[in-house]
Design a protein around this motif. Structure first.
Motif, mmCIF file in Angstrom:
data_model
loop_
_atom_site.group_PDB
_atom_site.id
_atom_site.type_symbol
_atom_site.label_atom_id
_atom_site.label_comp_id
_atom_site.label_asym_id
_atom_site.label_seq_id
_atom_site.Cartn_x
_atom_site.Cartn_y
_atom_site.Cartn_z
ATOM 1 N N MET A 69 51.312 41.885 30.089
ATOM 2 C CA MET A 69 50.626 43.175 29.905
ATOM 3 C C MET A 69 49.122 43.006 30.071
ATOM 4 N N PRO A 70 48.461 43.893 30.789
ATOM 5 C CA PRO A 70 47.003 43.775 30.896
ATOM 6 C C PRO A 70 46.322 44.023 29.549
ATOM 7 N N GLU A 71 45.156 43.389 29.383
ATOM 8 C CA GLU A 71 44.371 43.592 28.174
ATOM 9 C C GLU A 71 42.992 44.097 28.566
ATOM 10 N N GLY A 72 42.357 44.773 27.648
ATOM 11 C CA GLY A 72 41.041 45.309 27.969
ATOM 12 C C GLY A 72 40.350 45.851 26.738
ATOM 13 N N ARG A 73 39.294 46.624 26.974
ATOM 14 C CA ARG A 73 38.514 47.169 25.870
ATOM 15 C C ARG A 73 38.293 48.658 26.088
ATOM 16 N N TYR A 109 41.786 57.689 26.222
ATOM 17 C CA TYR A 109 41.003 56.479 26.024
ATOM 18 C C TYR A 109 40.787 55.858 27.390
ATOM 19 N N TYR A 110 39.560 55.420 27.636
ATOM 20 C CA TYR A 110 39.252 54.790 28.916
ATOM 21 C C TYR A 110 39.139 53.297 28.672
ATOM 22 N N VAL A 111 40.051 52.539 29.302
ATOM 23 C CA VAL A 111 40.151 51.110 29.008
ATOM 24 C C VAL A 111 39.663 50.299 30.203
ATOM 25 N N LYS A 112 38.659 49.469 29.959
ATOM 26 C CA LYS A 112 38.186 48.563 31.009
ATOM 27 C C LYS A 112 38.975 47.272 30.922
ATOM 28 N N GLU A 113 39.623 46.939 32.021
ATOM 29 C CA GLU A 113 40.459 45.736 32.027
ATOM 30 C C GLU A 113 39.593 44.479 31.916
ATOM 31 N N ASN A 114 40.066 43.508 31.155
ATOM 32 C CA ASN A 114 39.347 42.233 31.044
ATOM 33 C C ASN A 114 39.262 41.567 32.413
ATOM 34 N N GLY A 115 38.130 40.981 32.696
ATOM 35 C CA GLY A 115 38.010 40.186 33.920
ATOM 36 C C GLY A 115 37.659 40.985 35.159
ATOM 37 N N ASN A 116 37.691 42.298 35.100
ATOM 38 C CA ASN A 116 37.189 43.079 36.236
ATOM 39 C C ASN A 116 36.588 44.372 35.706
#
Ligand SMILES: Nc1nc2c(ncn2[C@@H]2O[C@H](COP(=O)(O)OP(=O)(O)OP(=O)(O)O)[C@@H](O)[C@H]2O)c(=O)[nH]1
Ligand SMILES: [Mg+2]
Ligand SMILES: [Zn+2]
Length: 296
Positions: free
Chosen positions: A1-5, A14-21
């Protein structure tokens, strides 16, 4: 599953920025969040399910380092508390309220006294300067600013590196104006613009984390009240650094620093080491917490 903030929350999304990009996904909270009382906040680290066709879903919210109710944000390193010298009036009482919450959440506070240009040649100037000196003496970083003269703006540049910073303070103190002055590329909406639209206060309507000087900053909507629901009476003095320093020096191991004899805090006030106004605010907040407890 992707992770983000989560970098933004608006109208149930909710607007989630994916980790690493730098890709940002529009997501909803998982269906059972409401029942489980999970309330995702901007700043949360999350696991999510993404889709390029429909909305994604936040599946899990990771444990938080800290969280603020007002402004609603999590996992913050630093808070810039913006208090205007005037319009609205400078309020050390409200500033101390904010400081208690920031200290209780283990967030690094920076005090910014905005709109200094408006008091430069008024009778209030000396009083404000005295407060600035008091807070500095207590060990707080205090930055007086004016977006009209660019006063002290360069002092902000190094502060953001590798940190998540939140700008907080009452509506109209100039949080968005200050961020724009520090970085004109942000082009945040400020009251100049919205007053033409006939809107009064509360120009900023949502919390958003924005990449900024090798860190992240959040502009937030203003608010003017803050209760002490999450703070225990016994802990309150820990959040006043100048009182916390004297812990263990009072005669009684558990001392409320009010009516007890041989109290190191009261002695500090008498000797002038603890500013009188800070002690008065402490007593005021302590009473408020006790009254709150009685009501619930
Ligand atoms: N004279 C002067 N006016 C300022 C300064 N900073 C902000 N202002 C004015 O204060 C008003 C409010 O500024 P905003 O930046 O919208 O305030 P805010 O804290 O973001 O308010 P909310 O978004 O409602 O929480 C605007 O009219 C600004 O021009 C300053 O340093 N000096
Ligand atoms: Mg604003
Ligand atoms: Zn004491």
């Amino acid at each position: 599953m992707p992770e983000g903030r989560i970098v933004k929350a608006l109208a149930g999304f909710y607007y989630v920025k994916e980790n690493g990009n730098s890709e940002v996904f529009q997501c909803r909270g998982r269906g059972n969040f409401r029942k489980k009382k999970v309330n995702p906040l901007v700043g949360d680290w999350v696991e999510f399910e993404s889709s390029n066709i429909t909305d994604g879903y936040i599946l899990d919210v990771k444990e938080r380092k800290n969280e603020l109710v007002r402004p609603p944000i999590a996992n913050i390193d630093q808070a810039i508390l913006v208090f205007s010298a005037t319009e609205p009036d400078f309020s050390p009482l409200l500033l101390d309220r904010f400081l208690v919450h920031i200290e209780a959440n283990d967030i690094l506070p920076v005090i910014c006294v905005s709109k200094m240009d408006l008091v430069q040649e008024t009778k209030d100037f000396a009083e404000i300067q005295t407060y600035i000196d008091s807070y500095k003496k207590l060990g707080y970083e205090v930055i007086p600013t004016s977006t009209k003269t660019d006063e002290s703006l360069e002092m902000f540049y190094p502060l953001f590196k590798d940190k998540a910073t939140v700008f907080a303070g009452q509506s109209g103190v100039g949080k968005s104006s200050l961020l724009n002055a520090i970085n004109p590329e942000l082009m945040l909406e400020t009251n100049e613009i919205s007053s033409h639209l006939g809107r009064g206060k509360h120009t900023t309507r949502h919390v958003e984390l924005i990449p900024f000087g090798n860190g992240l900053v959040a502009d937030t909507p203003g608010f003017s009240s803050l209760d002490f629901m999450n703070i225990e009476a016994e802990d309150l003095s820990m959040y006043f650094p100048e009182m916390n320093e004297r812990r263990g020096e009072c005669k009684f191991r558990v001392c409320s620093h009010t009516s007890e004899p041989k109290c190191a805090v009261k002695q500090g006030v008498e000797e002038g080491a603890i500013p009188k106004f800070r002690y008065e605010h402490y007593v005021n907040f302590l009473q408020e917490i006790k009254d709150q407890k009685r009501r619930y």
